[in-house]
Design an enzyme around this catalytic site. Structure first.
Site, PDB file in Angstrom:
ATOM      1  N   ARG A 225      93.845 -51.183 -48.084  1.00  0.00           N
ATOM      2  CA  ARG A 225      93.619 -49.754 -47.860  1.00  0.00           C
ATOM      3  C   ARG A 225      94.039 -49.452 -46.433  1.00  0.00           C
ATOM      4  NH1 ARG A 225      93.412 -49.214 -52.436  1.00  0.00           N
ATOM      5  NH2 ARG A 225      91.801 -48.374 -53.801  1.00  0.00           N
ATOM      6  N   GLU A 254      97.468 -40.541 -46.530  1.00  0.00           N
ATOM      7  CA  GLU A 254      98.411 -40.587 -47.652  1.00  0.00           C
ATOM      8  C   GLU A 254      98.516 -39.217 -48.285  1.00  0.00           C
ATOM      9  OE1 GLU A 254      97.334 -43.766 -50.364  1.00  0.00           O
ATOM     10  OE2 GLU A 254      97.203 -45.206 -48.738  1.00  0.00           O
ATOM     11  N   HIS A 273     101.777 -46.435 -52.108  1.00  0.00           N
ATOM     12  CA  HIS A 273     100.532 -46.878 -52.750  1.00  0.00           C
ATOM     13  C   HIS A 273     100.746 -47.135 -54.250  1.00  0.00           C
ATOM     14  CE1 HIS A 273      95.855 -46.704 -52.594  1.00  0.00           C
ATOM     15  NE2 HIS A 273      96.279 -47.644 -53.410  1.00  0.00           N
TER      16      HIS A 273
HETATM   17  P1  NDP Z   1      87.782 -58.334 -55.179  1.00  0.00           P
HETATM   18  O1  NDP Z   1      86.426 -57.785 -55.175  1.00  0.00           O
HETATM   19  O2  NDP Z   1      88.241 -59.211 -56.268  1.00  0.00           O
HETATM   20  O3  NDP Z   1      88.010 -59.166 -53.834  1.00  0.00           O
HETATM   21  C1  NDP Z   1      87.618 -58.773 -52.581  1.00  0.00           C
HETATM   22  C2  NDP Z   1      87.616 -60.006 -51.697  1.00  0.00           C
HETATM   23  O4  NDP Z   1      87.512 -59.598 -50.345  1.00  0.00           O
HETATM   24  C3  NDP Z   1      86.474 -60.920 -52.016  1.00  0.00           C
HETATM   25  O5  NDP Z   1      87.020 -62.170 -52.328  1.00  0.00           O
HETATM   26  C4  NDP Z   1      85.648 -60.992 -50.749  1.00  0.00           C
HETATM   27  O6  NDP Z   1      85.428 -62.365 -50.494  1.00  0.00           O
HETATM   28  C5  NDP Z   1      86.570 -60.438 -49.702  1.00  0.00           C
HETATM   29  N1  NDP Z   1      85.840 -59.648 -48.727  1.00  0.00           N
HETATM   30  C6  NDP Z   1      84.927 -58.694 -48.929  1.00  0.00           C
HETATM   31  N2  NDP Z   1      84.496 -58.184 -47.777  1.00  0.00           N
HETATM   32  C7  NDP Z   1      85.168 -58.834 -46.830  1.00  0.00           C
HETATM   33  C8  NDP Z   1      85.165 -58.779 -45.448  1.00  0.00           C
HETATM   34  N3  NDP Z   1      84.329 -57.956 -44.788  1.00  0.00           N
HETATM   35  N4  NDP Z   1      86.008 -59.574 -44.778  1.00  0.00           N
HETATM   36  C9  NDP Z   1      86.818 -60.436 -45.427  1.00  0.00           C
HETATM   37  N5  NDP Z   1      86.847 -60.552 -46.749  1.00  0.00           N
HETATM   38  C10 NDP Z   1      86.033 -59.758 -47.443  1.00  0.00           C
HETATM   39  O7  NDP Z   1      88.751 -57.093 -55.023  1.00  0.00           O
HETATM   40  P2  NDP Z   1      90.313 -57.010 -55.389  1.00  0.00           P
HETATM   41  O8  NDP Z   1      90.984 -58.215 -54.896  1.00  0.00           O
HETATM   42  O9  NDP Z   1      90.485 -56.631 -56.807  1.00  0.00           O
HETATM   43  O10 NDP Z   1      90.747 -55.753 -54.515  1.00  0.00           O
HETATM   44  C11 NDP Z   1      90.630 -55.784 -53.122  1.00  0.00           C
HETATM   45  C12 NDP Z   1      90.992 -54.433 -52.542  1.00  0.00           C
HETATM   46  O11 NDP Z   1      92.383 -54.236 -52.628  1.00  0.00           O
HETATM   47  C13 NDP Z   1      90.383 -53.239 -53.270  1.00  0.00           C
HETATM   48  O12 NDP Z   1      89.082 -52.965 -52.782  1.00  0.00           O
HETATM   49  C14 NDP Z   1      91.361 -52.136 -52.974  1.00  0.00           C
HETATM   50  O13 NDP Z   1      90.975 -51.455 -51.814  1.00  0.00           O
HETATM   51  C15 NDP Z   1      92.671 -52.861 -52.722  1.00  0.00           C
HETATM   52  N6  NDP Z   1      93.633 -52.653 -53.810  1.00  0.00           N
HETATM   53  C16 NDP Z   1      94.833 -52.038 -53.524  1.00  0.00           C
HETATM   54  C17 NDP Z   1      95.770 -51.827 -54.514  1.00  0.00           C
HETATM   55  C18 NDP Z   1      97.071 -51.152 -54.210  1.00  0.00           C
HETATM   56  O14 NDP Z   1      97.597 -50.462 -55.052  1.00  0.00           O
HETATM   57  N7  NDP Z   1      97.653 -51.310 -53.044  1.00  0.00           N
HETATM   58  C19 NDP Z   1      95.521 -52.252 -55.910  1.00  0.00           C
HETATM   59  C20 NDP Z   1      94.261 -52.917 -56.091  1.00  0.00           C
HETATM   60  C21 NDP Z   1      93.359 -53.101 -55.069  1.00  0.00           C
HETATM   61  P3  NDP Z   1      84.085 -62.872 -49.814  1.00  0.00           P
HETATM   62  O15 NDP Z   1      82.974 -62.290 -50.627  1.00  0.00           O
HETATM   63  O16 NDP Z   1      84.166 -64.334 -49.880  1.00  0.00           O
HETATM   64  O17 NDP Z   1      84.159 -62.346 -48.431  1.00  0.00           O
END
Ligand code: NDP
Length: 307
Positions: A225, A254, A273
């Protein structure tokens, strides 16, 4: 709660035609209709991309995105509304998009496309093109996106390391760092890739200090994001050659404003995006919704529940 009518909000049109999803779900034992804002109140649940205050009257909202940063968690909780998201489906799409960015930079494809627009036959400098095996990518966020990126880049011979809060190991990653060690994790990577959700904790995670810590030949990729990046600090890092380039799918504002300097930088790829776009998107979302309708009937916990 009792689910009698499920609406597909017409805002999902930003990603796929709402009617495709409604047709896909037509065999569910509930009414499924494409709806506009004025019909939200006639539904028990709505599949949507955008937030509307009228949704607070419903029992269940399903977001077709993984990121739910645009939904007001506190209000939803207070109004007793369940929110589910679409994490789990974007591994391959985003993984291939990121692989595409890296291949464009390494094989100079973005230059060739730009040259073709001008009918210009111009080869790269002898030392511009390179190959990916042996290069290191640091993937920050090891969920669905991070794992999909790791798998796709791993198949191209890239060494993949990761950053997550706990620092615990994840399959497909050679090494994992905890968040506190972000600056150390990015220091040796030719590619730094943001795949974290936007939260208070990740807001401006990539700031001047983070770009300073990166190699001068590093490419930064953001498919998470916009606000996880301090955009002026990124622009400074690019303009001062403190990093080599960037591929950006998401931005602080955006659509990216026409006067943004990012549009015209040679080593920057801008995409609108759409890293997760696929003609199968409605099917992938549909399977999550179908699964949860089944869980509701069986009185089981919802899958992908956020609130
Ligand atoms: P998930 O929930 O599968 O994964 C999120 C990961 O981020 C977790 O493994 C978590 O690991 C980690 N995480 C959470 N908070 C933190 C933090 N503060 N610092 C570091 N790591 C963190 O989500 P997705 O992978 O499905 O999606 C991730 C994000 O990607 C979405 O929230 C969205 O904003 C974005 N996205 C963008 C898209 C696009 O079109 N460009 C499409 C899809 C998603 P842990 O708990 O071990 O920290």
């Amino acid at each position: 709660f009792e689910l009698e009518r499920l609406g597909v909000h017409d805002s999902v049109d930003a990603v796929f035609p709402p009617s495709e999803l409604a047709t896909h779900l037509a065999d569910l034992p509930v009414a499924v209709d494409v709806i506009g804002d004025d019909e939200i109140a006639d539904c028990d649940a709505v599949v949507t991309i955008e937030y509307r205050e009228a949704l607070l009257e419903l029992d269940w909202i399903h977001s077709i995105q993984a990121g739910v940063d645009r939904f007001p968690f506190d209000d939803l909780e207070a109004a007793n509304v369940i929110l589910t998201n679409s994490t789990g489906i974007h591994d391959r799409t985003v993984g291939e998009t990121v692989a595409g960015y890296l291949l464009a930079f390494s094989r100079r494809l973005h230059d060739h496309v730009a040259n073709q627009q001008e009918r210009r036959w111009e080869r790269p400098e002898w030392d511009e093109a390179f190959t990916l095996p042996g290069k290191t990518a640091c993937v920050v966020g090891t969920g669905t996106l991070g794992r999909g990126v790791a798998e796709t880049l791993g198949a191209l011979g890239v060494r993949v390391i990761g950053v997550r809060r706990s620092g615990d190991p994840v399959p497909g990653f050679e090494e994992i760092y905890a968040n506190d060690d972000l600056l150390e994790a990015v220091a040796d990577a030719e590619f730094v890739i943001a795949t974290v959700p936007l939260t208070d904790e990740t807001h401006h995670l990539f700031d001047a200090e983070a770009f300073d810590a990166m190699r001068e030949d590093a490419y930064f990729v953001n498919v998470a994001r916009g606000p996880v990046v301090d955009e002026p600090a990124l622009i400074d890092a690019l303009e001062s050659d403190s990093i080599e380039g960037a591929a950006l799918d998401v931005f602080e504002a955006e659509p990216l404003p026409e006067d943004s300097p990012l549009w015209s930088m040679d080593e920057v790829i801008v995409t609108p995006h759409c890293a997760a776009y696929t003609r199968d998107y409605f099917r992938d979302v549909g399977e999550i919704v179908r699964d949860n309708v089944g869980r509701l009937e069986a009185d089981d916990e919802f899958h992908n529940r956020v609130v």
